[in-house]
Design an enzyme around this catalytic site. Sequence first.
Site, PDB file in Angstrom:
ATOM      1  N   ASN A  98      35.597  45.030  38.593  1.00 58.98           N
ATOM      2  CA  ASN A  98      35.495  43.568  38.573  1.00 58.98           C
ATOM      3  C   ASN A  98      34.057  43.094  38.541  1.00 58.98           C
ATOM      4  OD1 ASN A  98      38.398  42.885  38.962  1.00 58.98           O
ATOM      5  ND2 ASN A  98      38.074  44.110  40.792  1.00 58.98           N
ATOM      6  N   ARG A 108      33.328  37.910  37.229  1.00 55.62           N
ATOM      7  CA  ARG A 108      32.335  38.512  38.127  1.00 55.62           C
ATOM      8  C   ARG A 108      31.436  39.534  37.441  1.00 55.62           C
ATOM      9  NH1 ARG A 108      35.312  40.859  43.005  1.00 55.62           N
ATOM     10  NH2 ARG A 108      37.228  40.512  41.828  1.00 55.62           N
ATOM     11  N   SER A 124      -3.664  73.517   9.344  1.00 53.49           N
ATOM     12  CA  SER A 124      -3.568  72.278  10.107  1.00 53.49           C
ATOM     13  C   SER A 124      -3.841  71.061   9.236  1.00 53.49           C
ATOM     14  CB  SER A 124      -4.585  72.296  11.247  1.00 53.49           C
ATOM     15  OG  SER A 124      -4.225  73.317  12.152  1.00 53.49           O
TER      16      SER A 124
HETATM   17  C1  UD1 Z   1      47.241  42.587  40.866  1.00 53.69           C
HETATM   18  C2  UD1 Z   1      48.588  42.673  41.557  1.00 53.69           C
HETATM   19  C3  UD1 Z   1      48.379  43.191  42.982  1.00 53.69           C
HETATM   20  C4  UD1 Z   1      47.685  44.511  42.964  1.00 53.69           C
HETATM   21  C5  UD1 Z   1      46.380  44.401  42.204  1.00 53.69           C
HETATM   22  C6  UD1 Z   1      45.784  45.784  42.024  1.00 53.69           C
HETATM   23  C7  UD1 Z   1      49.908  40.873  40.597  1.00 53.69           C
HETATM   24  C8  UD1 Z   1      50.441  39.521  40.801  1.00 53.69           C
HETATM   25  N1  UD1 Z   1      49.179  41.367  41.592  1.00 53.69           N
HETATM   26  O1  UD1 Z   1      46.504  41.611  41.534  1.00 53.69           O
HETATM   27  O2  UD1 Z   1      49.643  43.326  43.619  1.00 53.69           O
HETATM   28  O3  UD1 Z   1      47.448  44.961  44.287  1.00 53.69           O
HETATM   29  O4  UD1 Z   1      46.594  43.868  40.876  1.00 53.69           O
HETATM   30  O5  UD1 Z   1      44.505  45.675  41.445  1.00 53.69           O
HETATM   31  O6  UD1 Z   1      50.155  41.495  39.586  1.00 53.69           O
HETATM   32  N2  UD1 Z   1      45.731  39.834  33.591  1.00 53.69           N
HETATM   33  C9  UD1 Z   1      46.137  39.338  32.371  1.00 53.69           C
HETATM   34  N3  UD1 Z   1      46.605  38.074  32.296  1.00 53.69           N
HETATM   35  C10 UD1 Z   1      46.713  37.297  33.383  1.00 53.69           C
HETATM   36  C11 UD1 Z   1      46.296  37.796  34.630  1.00 53.69           C
HETATM   37  C12 UD1 Z   1      45.831  39.074  34.690  1.00 53.69           C
HETATM   38  O7  UD1 Z   1      46.051  40.049  31.353  1.00 53.69           O
HETATM   39  O8  UD1 Z   1      47.154  36.150  33.233  1.00 53.69           O
HETATM   40  C13 UD1 Z   1      45.232  41.206  33.644  1.00 53.69           C
HETATM   41  C14 UD1 Z   1      43.816  41.256  34.157  1.00 53.69           C
HETATM   42  O9  UD1 Z   1      42.901  41.232  33.083  1.00 53.69           O
HETATM   43  C15 UD1 Z   1      43.788  42.595  34.860  1.00 53.69           C
HETATM   44  C16 UD1 Z   1      45.215  42.771  35.368  1.00 53.69           C
HETATM   45  O10 UD1 Z   1      46.003  41.908  34.588  1.00 53.69           O
HETATM   46  O11 UD1 Z   1      43.526  43.656  33.977  1.00 53.69           O
HETATM   47  C17 UD1 Z   1      45.363  42.453  36.841  1.00 53.69           C
HETATM   48  O12 UD1 Z   1      45.041  41.101  37.061  1.00 53.69           O
HETATM   49  P1  UD1 Z   1      44.284  40.609  38.358  1.00 53.69           P
HETATM   50  O13 UD1 Z   1      44.025  39.167  38.235  1.00 53.69           O
HETATM   51  O14 UD1 Z   1      43.106  41.481  38.617  1.00 53.69           O
HETATM   52  O15 UD1 Z   1      45.397  40.831  39.470  1.00 53.69           O
HETATM   53  P2  UD1 Z   1      45.136  40.956  40.993  1.00 53.69           P
HETATM   54  O16 UD1 Z   1      45.049  39.600  41.578  1.00 53.69           O
HETATM   55  O17 UD1 Z   1      44.034  41.891  41.261  1.00 53.69           O
HETATM   56 MG    MG Z   2      42.414  42.718  40.101  1.00 54.12          MG
END
Ligand code: UD1
Ligand code: MG
Length: 459
Positions: A229, A15, A407
């Site tokens: 995001n 995004r 100048s």
């Molecule tokens: C996650 C939490 C959710 C919480 C929210 C807060 C989980 C399953 N859920 O959800 O409970 O309320 O954050 O913002 O953890 N990332 C990786 N590898 C991956 C997936 C994610 O490094 O495979 C990193 C992303 O870059 C990010 C962070 O982990 O920095 C969180 O991932 P994101 O996909 O934003 O999780 P949410 O669905 O927001």
């Molecule tokens: Mg997130």
Amino acid sequence: MALNVVIMAAGKGTRMKSANPKVLHRLAGRSLLQHVLDAAAQLAQGDIANRTVVITGHGAEAVEAACAGSGAVFARQMPQLGTGHAVQQAVPQLDDAHNTTLILNGDVPLIRAATAQALVQACGGRQLALLTIELADATGYGRIVREGDGVRAIVEHKDASPAQRQIREVYTGIMAAPTALLKRWVMALKNDNAQKEFYLTDIVAMAVAEGVPVVTAPAATDTEVLGVNSPVQLADLERRFQRLQADAHLENGVRLADPARFDQRGTLVCGSDVEIDVNCIFEGRVQVDDGARIGANCIVRDAHIGAGAVIHPFTHIEGATVGAGSLVGPFARLRPGAELGTEVHIGNFVEVKNSTLAAGAKANHLAYLGDSTVGERVNFGAGSITANYDGANKHRTEIGNDVHVGSNCVLVAPVKLGDGATIGGGSTIAKDVPAGQLTVARARQVTLPGWTRPKKGPR
Ligand code: UD1
Ligand code: MG
């Protein structure tokens, strides 16, 4: 007690609509990830280093290069199968001697060290500690499901029942866990959920099942747990962060004309009775001493502004020192190595680079001083310049005390002007000039008798 710190930074950040990895986007002049690394660094106690593991994936090379020098180690996650899968990649790197592991997010930049520290304390290497916050609109977040007072589980929004979606207490994405248990739990995660991902949050139910206490600590403000995001969210956090910095300066007595029109991308240290007008940008390390005033629309980077100095509007200052009581601008440019002594005056459209100006020297209009040493009380006239570059090398110009340069003069370096010399306007000075005398180097003025203007001929 040293810690393991895991920073999740593998996500793509679709995004953001950018070719750059999300965590490398800048907030207040530092990448999002750098903010998190800096907060983590503040958790180090004494000289025992924490072990910091950054999970990289999208744009891994660039992200790892950006962390060079931070002391962090990396674990690559390819492909990205969820937050639990991310932590699995870090497992081999987590030091068993550190009994607490803190998990931070690379895209939640404003987490305060004190908040993270409180979470680490709550964990104590024995309990699972979750950083939570109550949100009016919890859409998209993992909900904290309680039974009585005790936490039972975190349920992701997409997996939550209508009743669970009413819960406003959410998981911020930041937790502290006992290292050995965390390792075992993440390796046992399954992906049988709405997103077919390995959810780190499923370890909460595992802890509950094993009778390991799960505790929560509330974040102090939403600002410190807000994630980035999208460009809109990044811009929002930037303004929140700038407002916090501006408020801290106001509390310390700095008079900011408008805290909403203030940008600090680095460190700004101000003495007492400092005044800063609107739309100024401070970058790198800037020190402003007592009673100095900075006009509107100035850009100041890596500089020291002395006591009582006045910087008039639209002035650019970089890598420079401004002495006490000096006046600079409007529309002046001080480049790296400009060192102004006390009560120096630099006026409009004057550029100074790698030059020292002693007390009371003045260059008030349309001038260039490069690679020069300028004595006390020198007056450098309008439109005059140092020709410091011969096309291959730079040379110095040395101007003694009390010299008056008229100048529109060109001082062709290397050249020396003795104390008290006066240079007639329009001179091109290519040889050293003696002290105390008038030197003029220009064609003599002549008037041609009998000269007539040409007339237009027939077409
Ligand atoms: C996650 C939490 C959710 C919480 C929210 C807060 C989980 C399953 N859920 O959800 O409970 O309320 O954050 O913002 O953890 N990332 C990786 N590898 C991956 C997936 C994610 O490094 O495979 C990193 C992303 O870059 C990010 C962070 O982990 O920095 C969180 O991932 P994101 O996909 O934003 O999780 P949410 O669905 O927001
Ligand atoms: Mg997130």
